[in-house]
Write an enzyme that holds these catalytic residues in place. Structure first.
Site, mmCIF file in Angstrom:
data_model
loop_
_atom_site.group_PDB
_atom_site.id
_atom_site.type_symbol
_atom_site.label_atom_id
_atom_site.label_comp_id
_atom_site.label_asym_id
_atom_site.label_seq_id
_atom_site.Cartn_x
_atom_site.Cartn_y
_atom_site.Cartn_z
ATOM 1 N N TYR A 1 0.635 -0.918 -0.182
ATOM 2 C CA TYR A 1 -0.255 -0.631 -0.103
ATOM 3 C C TYR A 1 0.743 1.294 0.017
ATOM 4 O O TYR A 1 1.563 1.480 0.799
ATOM 5 C CB TYR A 1 -1.107 0.155 1.005
ATOM 6 C CG TYR A 1 -2.193 1.140 1.031
ATOM 7 C CD1 TYR A 1 -2.658 1.059 0.262
ATOM 8 C CD2 TYR A 1 -1.154 2.658 1.927
ATOM 9 C CE1 TYR A 1 -4.125 2.424 0.492
ATOM 10 C CE2 TYR A 1 -2.152 3.457 2.402
ATOM 11 C CZ TYR A 1 -3.265 3.628 0.647
ATOM 12 O OH TYR A 1 -4.066 4.762 1.040
ATOM 13 N N TRP B 1 0.838 5.757 -1.839
ATOM 14 C CA TRP B 1 0.625 6.945 -2.458
ATOM 15 C C TRP B 1 2.072 7.071 -3.726
ATOM 16 O O TRP B 1 1.687 7.407 -4.781
ATOM 17 C CB TRP B 1 0.157 7.845 -2.301
ATOM 18 C CG TRP B 1 -1.128 8.135 -1.421
ATOM 19 C CD1 TRP B 1 -1.780 6.857 -0.926
ATOM 20 C CD2 TRP B 1 -2.132 8.881 -1.942
ATOM 21 N NE1 TRP B 1 -3.009 8.337 -1.112
ATOM 22 C CE2 TRP B 1 -3.120 8.684 -1.106
ATOM 23 C CE3 TRP B 1 -1.645 10.186 -2.945
ATOM 24 C CZ2 TRP B 1 -3.685 10.011 -1.505
ATOM 25 C CZ3 TRP B 1 -2.220 11.528 -2.735
ATOM 26 C CH2 TRP B 1 -4.080 10.651 -1.587
HETATM 27 P P1 PGD Z 1 3.972 8.139 1.652
HETATM 28 O O1 PGD Z 1 3.780 9.033 2.502
HETATM 29 O O2 PGD Z 1 2.803 8.864 0.261
HETATM 30 O O3 PGD Z 1 2.021 7.624 2.923
HETATM 31 O O4 PGD Z 1 0.277 6.165 3.506
HETATM 32 P P2 PGD Z 1 1.642 5.898 1.962
HETATM 33 O O5 PGD Z 1 2.052 4.717 2.845
HETATM 34 O O6 PGD Z 1 1.029 6.475 1.203
HETATM 35 O O7 PGD Z 1 4.479 7.087 1.207
HETATM 36 C C1 PGD Z 1 4.369 6.731 -0.246
HETATM 37 C C2 PGD Z 1 6.040 6.413 -0.214
HETATM 38 O O8 PGD Z 1 6.042 6.417 -1.529
HETATM 39 C C3 PGD Z 1 6.850 7.024 0.231
HETATM 40 O O9 PGD Z 1 7.951 6.521 1.250
HETATM 41 C C4 PGD Z 1 7.931 7.554 -1.233
HETATM 42 O O10 PGD Z 1 9.329 8.048 -0.982
HETATM 43 C C5 PGD Z 1 7.632 6.318 -1.929
HETATM 44 N N1 PGD Z 1 7.634 6.865 -3.244
HETATM 45 C C6 PGD Z 1 7.414 7.888 -3.813
HETATM 46 N N2 PGD Z 1 7.860 7.755 -4.976
HETATM 47 C C7 PGD Z 1 7.851 6.522 -5.836
HETATM 48 C C8 PGD Z 1 8.378 5.943 -6.401
HETATM 49 O O11 PGD Z 1 8.231 6.206 -7.634
HETATM 50 N N3 PGD Z 1 8.807 4.896 -7.013
HETATM 51 C C9 PGD Z 1 8.976 3.998 -5.051
HETATM 52 N N4 PGD Z 1 9.494 2.750 -5.160
HETATM 53 N N5 PGD Z 1 8.356 4.834 -3.621
HETATM 54 C C10 PGD Z 1 8.077 5.895 -4.555
HETATM 55 C C11 PGD Z 1 -0.603 6.905 3.659
HETATM 56 C C12 PGD Z 1 -1.302 6.743 4.261
HETATM 57 O O12 PGD Z 1 -1.312 6.699 5.984
HETATM 58 C C13 PGD Z 1 -3.162 7.283 4.062
HETATM 59 S S1 PGD Z 1 -3.596 7.823 2.702
HETATM 60 C C14 PGD Z 1 -3.526 7.630 5.447
HETATM 61 S S2 PGD Z 1 -5.814 7.918 4.500
HETATM 62 C C15 PGD Z 1 -3.630 7.344 6.356
HETATM 63 N N6 PGD Z 1 -3.409 8.477 7.014
HETATM 64 C C16 PGD Z 1 -3.855 7.901 8.790
HETATM 65 C C17 PGD Z 1 -4.288 8.744 10.047
HETATM 66 O O13 PGD Z 1 -5.633 9.811 9.589
HETATM 67 N N7 PGD Z 1 -3.434 8.569 10.555
HETATM 68 C C18 PGD Z 1 -2.909 7.777 11.547
HETATM 69 N N8 PGD Z 1 -2.853 8.021 11.883
HETATM 70 N N9 PGD Z 1 -2.590 7.082 10.268
HETATM 71 C C19 PGD Z 1 -2.565 7.578 9.152
HETATM 72 N N10 PGD Z 1 -1.547 6.300 7.956
HETATM 73 C C20 PGD Z 1 -2.314 6.477 6.782
#
Ligand code: PGD
Length: 844
Positions: free
Chosen positions: A150, A152
């Protein structure tokens, strides 16, 4: 498509010169650059991110400025994170293998997260990893590979990290997948059953201009925070929510904000603020429903023709089921809103064209299925569903694209192939799966079993950001044979892997940017060379596929830069006749932007269903809105009746647990970055207090604890603790503290799974239980905590520093020495590491 051939021009270079550019151009220091105006030769590259399209301005191969897309009326400040973050020391320079894995081979290991890493070259990394894939598929089969992955990742239709991984794993025979999202699992599952699909509510929501023109009263449970409306998966080229809210406010729309945080609606709408007890919205909604019933304000004709199950719900609300009428006097002490306020709000809602909005944050909590369902039930009782400006919204302000016109045609898509494995988990149950293989669990009416994952692969996600109870996650991640992480950065997740593969960031590759309900296709052009030895995920998976003998099905004989025009042209050919606006690829690429045909601006959710419920039934069991669901009732889950109902969460302000931990933490999405992305960037860093994530607290709660603005505090409960910086705020309900997610996990003692996080990641505090057996969604929004001043010296922030890196064979020595991370991330950390081992310069 070579780097930077297009858009070369002379521009006025005003600000934001990158560090290296400063050095090359000689004589400017950071302080001066804000005012410096000079003419230099630059190249301009159209590009996009989840938080906005932009032009990347490059001089001498350096990224020197991020300039928002000209068509964006209100660009996001999150663009201010990109420049610093992508070239910082948190980038992974080379493939890395965890020392213990290299020594001992695959197997459970609780040193994950504290062990050192050995840099290797790509050939060795591919060979080792291919061998491990071969072993696991041969000995255990695809059900032993967890590829839910999972996250983004970054914008771009082709280099979408998860799609790339899934296509690769499908080529090997499949994998255990995950279902639903951390964003809105509970809403997804419940609305699919009772409203015929959440996607309909999101992608065909009543258009903002209709709301601005017709709505009289907006009752926003959880608000419509502008910070969340900055982002949308795949990108957002026009940030319009602020403008729509301004127009609505100017027209005199009344806003009622029901949220513990006042800034969940912007100040300019002058909302009437009811600072509700977190987690108690359903109690307030039931009381409003009671008044509508009691004062004969419910639209019984609408309920009879368009809904099923009102009778059962009514009996519950009247107290005929459990002897407790859900009237305002019952609700007031639960939700903290006075009984008369609730009653008069019910009357106002019935007397006006009313839009009820339920934000996604409400369902990211225990019993999270109930608020979206009860909000919909209230809207049904008002009988305004399908009328312009009336009815229901799920997630206005939770994401940029809710309320934007849908596109007429689908978007280009990288095919993922077919996954023959039927086993899956609800996405937020990953620790449960790793800790309880073979054990049964419930999900949406199904009795399932957790598979035994030997190999876990993450590409484009950060569980050390998104998952709850990180101490428990660390125990879970000690179990598998092998963990593989593809990421550009040394996130907490990368530091807990066995094999770490450095991915490029989007500015280092070509792609096509596009998103649902967004009208622009963007040529995302490579602007800079990849940092260190990082590579595109596609190229990594192509090499792995070749090593495993399945190369051609993965690449189909195309390179990454050949796939992009192929995706575009395949998409163009699939469009219906007469879409003449779509030019050939070369033309699109040269222009950089393409306006896509979208639908009219006057969409009204459920209007066809309202006019003709038999002719346009919903995709529910009954074809109507289900206020009582026979299916859900039949599951017999604890805490889930056949109709929406109030269940007190185990951790909330009214629970007995408050004796030990009296403050209710709201761990919401951050204002200064998308999730954990680019946390090291300038805008995100500008909000930190003594390097720690800010925690907002009401002055009354601060005074009673002797806290002042700018103090550092320890936030703790029975699961964990973290440091945070104090911000006193009247915008927070007393008894509530707010600490957003996204500060990179930074354990004081990496060997201790429950270590203090010195940076302020709230998921060390949150609990890891599903919303209920129905959706098993993420409950990360709330947790009980206590806060105390941090009296000791401040530990350095190491979150952005690489872990300890050692030469092959030095691992043994490391075990006996200090295996902690490399030092203060803004101080000497990276220098220490480079002395220890000769890494290529990040800029080469
Ligand atoms: P991001 O920080 O977007 O978080 O969780 P998610 O895991 O999506 O992580 C994306 C990762 O992808 C980053 O480490 C980035 O460096 C990496 N990345 C970017 N581009 C690339 C690429 O081209 N290739 C590769 N291999 N990696 C790449 C998000 C999730 O967290 C979401 S959507 C929600 S809404 C949640 N919200 C909460 C909340 O309200 N409260 C708590 N306590 N926890 C939550 N967690 C959830």
């Amino acid at each position: 498509m070579p780097i930077g051939v297009d858009g070369a021009e002379d521009v006025i270079w005003r600000r934001s010169l990158g560090k290296r550019a400063l050095k090359q151009h000689g004589h400017i220091v950071r302080g001066e650059m804000e005012t410096e105006v000079r003419r230099v030769a630059v190249k301009v590259h159209s590009h996009s991110s989840h938080w906005g399209a932009f032009d990347a301005i490059v001089a001498d191969h350096e990224l020197v400025e991020i300039r928002p897309f000209a068509g964006d009326p209100n660009p996001s400040p999150l663009l201010g994170n990109i420049q610093d973050a992508i070239q910082g020391q948190a980038r992974i320079a080379r493939p890395m293998i965890r020392a213990g894995w290299l020594e001992n081979g695959p197997g459970a290991d609780d040193r994950r997260g504290s062990d050192a890493f050995v840099p290797v070259d790509w050939d060795e990394a591919i060979e080792l990893l291919a061998g491990e894939y071969r072993r696991v598929y041969r000995e255990y089969g695809p059900e032993a590979v967890y590829g839910g992955s999972y996250g983004w990742a970054s914008a771009g239709r082709f280099h979408h990290a998860q799609s790339q991984l899934h296509r690769f794993l499908n080529g090997l025979g499949g994998y255990v997948r995950s279902v639903n999202t951390y964003s809105n699992a509970a809403g997804d599952v419940i609305l699919n059953r009772v409203a015929g699909g959440m996607m309909e509510l999101l992608h065909r929501a009543t258009a903002w201009p209709v709301i601005a023109e017709h709505t009289e009263l907006i009752v926003a449970f959880g608000g419509m925070p502008l910070k969340n409306a900055d982002v949308s998966p795949g990108g957002v080229t026009r940030h319009t929510v602020r403008g729509h809210l301004q127009r609505a406010a100017e027209r005199g729309v009344q806003f009622v904000l029901i949220s513990p945080l006042r800034d969940d609606l912007p100040g300019f709408v002058s909302a009437e603020w009811h600072p509700i007890v977190p987690g108690a919205d359903v109690a307030a909604m039931l009381a409003i429903a009671f008044v509508l019933i009691d004062e004969n304000l419910a639209d019984h004709a609408f309920l009879a023709r368009h809904c099923v199950g009102f009778d059962q719900m009514e009996r519950y609300i009247r107290g005929q089921v459990d002897g407790q009428p859900k009237d305002p006097r019952w609700a007031a002490p639960l939700c903290g809103i006075e009984a008369e306020t609730l009653a008069s709000l019910a009357r106002r809602m019935a007397a006006h064209r009313t839009l009820i909005n339920v934000s996604w944050s409400l369902q990211r909590a225990e019993h999270g299925e109930q608020p979206p369902w009860m909000g919909l039930a209230l809207a049904a009782m008002l009988g305004q569903l399908g009328l312009p400006g009336g009815g229901y919204g799920f997630g206005y302000g939770s994401m940029a694209n809710v309320g934007e016109p849908p596109l007429r045609h689908r978007l280009p898509r990288f095919p993922q192939g077919k996954n023959p494995v039927s086993a899956f988990i609800p996405v937020a149950r990953v620790s449960d799966m790793l800790l309880h293989p073979g054990e049964p669990f419930d999900y949406d009416g199904q009795e399932l079993t957790y598979p035994e994952a030997r190999l876990v692969v993450w590409s484009g996600g950060n569980p050390f950001h998104h998952h709850q109870d990180l101490g428990r996650l660390r125990a879970a991640l000690a179990r598998p044979d092998t963990i593989v992480v593809h990421d550009p950065f040394w996130t907490g997740t990368a530091k807990h892997a066995d094999i770490v593969l450095p991915s490029t960031v989007s500015l280092e590759r070509n792609d096509i940017g596009a998103a649902g309900n967004d009208p622009w296709l963007i040529a995302m052009k490579q602007a800079i060379a990849p940092v260190g030895c990082s590579r595109n995920d596609f190229d990594i998976f192509a090499d792995l596929s070749n090593a495993l003998g399945v190369g051609n099905p993965f690449t189909e004989g195309r390179t990454a830069d050949e796939w992009i025009p192929h995706l575009y042209e395949t998409w163009r050919e699939s469009l219906p006749e007469g879409v003449s606006e779509v030019p050939p690829f070369d033309e699109f690429w040269a222009t950089g932007y393409l306006r896509l045909p979208d639908t009219d601006d006057d969409l009204v959710l459920f209007n066809a269903f309202r006019d003709d419920p038999e002719g346009h039934p919903l995709r529910t069991a009954s074809g109507r809105i289900e206020l009582f669901s026979d299916a859900i009732d039949g599951f017999g889950y604890e805490g889930v009746r056949g109709h929406p109902a109030w269940y007190a969460p185990r951790e909330w302000s009214g629970s007995p647990e408050t004796k030990r931990f009296p403050l209710l933490l709201i761990a919401n999405n951050p204002r200064t970055r998308l999730h954990s992305q680019f946390d090291a960037g300038g805008f995100s860093q500008s909000s930190k207090i003594q390097g720690r994530e800010p925690l907002r607290i009401h002055p009354d709660d601060a005074i009673s604890r002797g806290l002042s603005d700018g103090d550092v505090v320890r936030v703790f409960n029975g699961r964990g603790s973290c440091l945070a910086g104090v911000v006193l705020s009247q915008d927070v309900r007393p008894g509530v503290v707010q600490l957003s997610t996204g500060a990179w996990y930074d354990p004081l003692d990496p060997a201790d799974p429950r270590s203090l996080c010195v940076h302020g990641n709230p998921n060390v505090l949150t609990f890891d239980r599903g919303t209920s057996s129905l959706a098993q969604g993420c409950s990360g929004q709330h947790a009980l905590v206590e806060v105390e001043r941090w009296e000791n010296s401040l530990p350095p922030i190491r979150a952005y520093a690489p872990p300890k890196l050692v030469e092959r064979g030095a691992a043994q020595e490391t075990r006996h020495g200090d295996a902690r991370q490399g030092g203060d991330s803004r101080g000497s950390g990276s220098a220490d590491i480079r002395e220890e081992i000769d890494l290529p310069s990040l800029q080469e």
